[in-house]
Structures are given as C-alpha cells and as structure tokens.
Design a protein around this motif. Structure first.
Motif, PDB file in Angstrom:
ATOM      1  N   PHE A 208       0.832  -1.199   0.000  1.00  0.00           N
ATOM      2  CA  PHE A 208       0.000   0.000   0.000  1.00  0.00           C
ATOM      3  C   PHE A 208       0.873   1.257   0.000  1.00  0.00           C
ATOM      4  CE2 PHE A 208      -2.600  -3.305   1.965  1.00  0.00           C
ATOM      5  CZ  PHE A 208      -3.746  -3.226   1.194  1.00  0.00           C
ATOM      6  N   SER A 209       0.460   2.234  -0.798  1.00  0.00           N
ATOM      7  CA  SER A 209       1.203   3.478  -0.891  1.00  0.00           C
ATOM      8  C   SER A 209       1.121   4.258   0.416  1.00  0.00           C
ATOM      9  CB  SER A 209       0.646   4.334  -2.038  1.00  0.00           C
ATOM     10  OG  SER A 209       1.185   5.626  -2.011  1.00  0.00           O
ATOM     11  N   THR A 210       2.233   4.850   0.790  1.00  0.00           N
ATOM     12  CA  THR A 210       2.239   5.701   1.988  1.00  0.00           C
ATOM     13  C   THR A 210       1.542   7.028   1.740  1.00  0.00           C
ATOM     14  OG1 THR A 210       4.409   6.551   1.347  1.00  0.00           O
ATOM     15  CG2 THR A 210       4.368   4.665   2.855  1.00  0.00           C
ATOM     16  N   ASP A 211       1.276   7.359   0.455  1.00  0.00           N
ATOM     17  CA  ASP A 211       0.597   8.606   0.109  1.00  0.00           C
ATOM     18  C   ASP A 211      -0.920   8.455   0.060  1.00  0.00           C
ATOM     19  OD1 ASP A 211       2.918  10.138  -0.125  1.00  0.00           O
ATOM     20  OD2 ASP A 211       3.269   9.418  -2.172  1.00  0.00           O
ATOM     21  N   TRP A 212      -1.433   7.272   0.343  1.00  0.00           N
ATOM     22  CA  TRP A 212      -2.863   7.036   0.320  1.00  0.00           C
ATOM     23  C   TRP A 212      -3.268   6.399   1.644  1.00  0.00           C
ATOM     24  CZ3 TRP A 212      -5.820   3.189  -3.395  1.00  0.00           C
ATOM     25  CH2 TRP A 212      -7.199   3.349  -3.210  1.00  0.00           C
ATOM     26  N   GLU A 213      -3.965   7.152   2.456  1.00  0.00           N
ATOM     27  CA  GLU A 213      -4.403   6.646   3.757  1.00  0.00           C
ATOM     28  C   GLU A 213      -5.648   5.773   3.573  1.00  0.00           C
ATOM     29  OE1 GLU A 213      -4.928   9.670   6.661  1.00  0.00           O
ATOM     30  OE2 GLU A 213      -2.902  10.501   6.420  1.00  0.00           O
ATOM     31  N   ILE A 214      -5.471   4.479   3.683  1.00  0.00           N
ATOM     32  CA  ILE A 214      -6.551   3.524   3.460  1.00  0.00           C
ATOM     33  C   ILE A 214      -6.976   2.931   4.801  1.00  0.00           C
ATOM     34  CG2 ILE A 214      -7.246   1.435   2.212  1.00  0.00           C
ATOM     35  CD1 ILE A 214      -5.004   1.964   0.241  1.00  0.00           C
ATOM     36  N   PRO A 215      -8.242   3.025   5.157  1.00  0.00           N
ATOM     37  CA  PRO A 215      -8.713   2.418   6.404  1.00  0.00           C
ATOM     38  C   PRO A 215      -8.432   0.916   6.425  1.00  0.00           C
ATOM     39  CG  PRO A 215     -10.396   3.865   5.479  1.00  0.00           C
ATOM     40  CD  PRO A 215      -9.324   3.735   4.450  1.00  0.00           C
TER      41      PRO A 215
ATOM     42  N   LYS B 122      -8.323  -2.104   3.460  1.00  0.00           N
ATOM     43  CA  LYS B 122      -7.121  -2.884   3.156  1.00  0.00           C
ATOM     44  C   LYS B 122      -7.449  -4.371   3.101  1.00  0.00           C
ATOM     45  CE  LYS B 122      -3.473   0.212   4.811  1.00  0.00           C
ATOM     46  NZ  LYS B 122      -2.287   0.361   5.698  1.00  0.00           N
TER      47      LYS B 122
ATOM     48  N   ARG C 278      -0.209  -2.980  -6.106  1.00  0.00           N
ATOM     49  CA  ARG C 278      -0.637  -1.797  -5.344  1.00  0.00           C
ATOM     50  C   ARG C 278      -1.992  -1.320  -5.870  1.00  0.00           C
ATOM     51  NH1 ARG C 278       3.808   2.568  -4.632  1.00  0.00           N
ATOM     52  NH2 ARG C 278       4.368   1.054  -3.026  1.00  0.00           N
TER      53      ARG C 278
END
Length: 273
Positions: A14-21, A25, A107
């Motif tokens: 997962f990208s660190t630039d996209w905050e995914i709950p 995930k 990703r």
C-alpha cells in the motif's frame, strides 16, 4: 511433454501517500488473493470497483507486476471496458504519485476518468457495474508538420491550391516518431502513364536526404499495379516537415492489365530506402 511456464505470486503493498482504512485494506487483500499468478516479466491491471461521480467515473484498480526488479511507472494509458469488451473510457495518467513498486508486488490505486475521457454517453455507465481494465501500449507520435514548398511548387500552384495542400497536411493522421510517411493526394491518368502527387512527412528528429524512393501503386481492388524505385536526387526534408512530390508511373511497366483506378493507393517500401 512441455513444461508449464513458471508463475509468480505478487505481494500487495500500500502506498504511503494514500491513507486507506484497515477495513478497506482487507478488501483489497481479498481481491488480490483471488487473482491468478503472473508469468515472468508481466505488468497487469485488475479493476476492483467502478463508481459514477458527477465529473465522470472513478475506477479502483490493482496494478501488479512480476519483474525481478523495482518498477516505477511514469505514464500509463488505461482503458475501461464492459464485460463484452466494449470500450467505455480511456485516459493517460501521470503515475508520479503512485510511487515505486518492489519486485513482484501489487498496489491498489484510484483513477478518475472525467466526462471528456468517456467513449460512450455517461448515461450508459452504471454505478458499480461489472467491468474490465487494460493497459493500452502506445508509441509516441508526431502530428504537427510544417509544409515546405520549394520554388517550383510555390510558383506552380495557385493560392487556392496552396491552401488545399496546407489543409491536407493539417488533416493527416499522426505518424509514429522515427518514421517516414507517404500519402498520395492527386491522381492523373494519360495514355502513357499515371501521374501521382504525394506528400512526404519526416517524423525523425533530424533532417533526412532521400535519393531513391521505392513506391508501390495499388488499384481499387487492392491489386499491386506497379512497383518502382524513383531516383529523386538529393531530396532533403527537415524534421517534422512535409514536402510534396510528383511521380510518374509508366504503363509499360504495369504488372496488371486494365487496372481499376476508380480508387487507388500508394505505399512506400521503407526497408529499401
């Protein structure tokens, strides 16, 4: 008996630039686990969900690869299709924020296709409909060519004829970088010969000098009528330039008797240049 090609299971990242709950995930991990393994050195995109929004559609997809090294995408062209293969949307995306993928990783990412990117009326696309995604691989093309008329052509054409040729060049389809294109635009038949006017376009980054131009002439049925190499001297054409040229095919060397010239086409044989 042949051995089956080796396949690779990708690891989701997962990208660190996209905050995914955390819950989302788990959903992505589930979708990722359902995907078939990749063969070596493949790049794949898998659509997860499609949402309609006021601006167009948002598609959530998983991009994965099986290269044995890190992968950084610069730009990609993505196509959205329905289950019957009909193209719904197409767009080129800048992938700078997507970041770098480690070897054999996947990703998830969101892609916005605006209304101008849709290939069908917006009303045809349903929220959360079944769909497929694919990369469209393309080569860079050159579309803007400057018409060059030497002294003979400039003096031999009326202003209306010059305007016609200018408009013709502007209307031609783009061609790939590092190619030469030849298009016929005027045909005149006499008892002894067929005379053709052509436009030559140079999509190389540098000027080219053509000494011999091999051309094939086809009739309305698609049959090859004549194939000739035209010695045209030191014909220089600059980068991104279009130049007209006149060619004469003597009927004495025709390969077909009584060709049908209700329609015609010419092609260049580039490997013999």
């Amino acid at each position: 008996m042949t051995n089956s090609p080796k396949t690779y299971k990708t690891e989701i990242d997962f990208s660190t630039d996209w905050e995914i709950p955390a819950q989302e995930k788990y959903i992505f991990q589930y979708f990722h686990q359902q995907l078939a393994d990749l063969e070596a050195n493949q790049l794949h995109v898998h659509g997860v969900k499609l949402y309609t929004v006021n601006d167009g559609i948002v598609v959530t997809a998983i991009i994965r690869h099986s290269l044995p090294k890190k992968l950084r995408l610069e730009q990609v062209v993505l196509v959205v299709k329905d289950k019957e293969g009909k193209e719904l949307a197409k767009k080129q995306f800048d992938m700078e924020l997507f970041g770098e993928l480690e070897a054999c990783t996947a990703r998830p990412w969101n892609f916005l296709f605006e209304r101008d990117d849709l290939l069908v009326p917006y009303e045809e696309i349903q929220n959360e409909m079944d769909f497929e995604m694919a990369f469209e691989y393309y080569e860079k093309v050159v579309k803007d060519f400057e018409l060059y008329l030497d002294e003979n052509w400039s003096n031999g054409l009326t202003e209306d004829q010059k305007g016609y040729v200018h408009n013709l060049v502007a209307s031609l389809e783009p061609i790939k970088e590092n190619e030469i294109s030849v298009v016929g635009f005027h045909f005149h038949e006499t008892e002894e010969a067929v005379n053709v006017y052509i436009i030559i376009r140079n999509a190389f980054a540098q000027s080219l000098t053509i000494e011999n131009l091999p051309i094939q002439l086809f009739d309305a049925t698609g049959d090859l009528v004549c194939k000739l190499g035209f010695p045209i001297g030191e014909f220089e054409i600059a980068s991104k330039q279009a130049r007209p040229l006149s060619l004469s095919f003597s009927k004495e060397v025709f390969m077909k008797v009584s060709p049908d010239f209700s329609a015609w086409k010419i092609e260049m044989i580039p490997q013999t240049l």
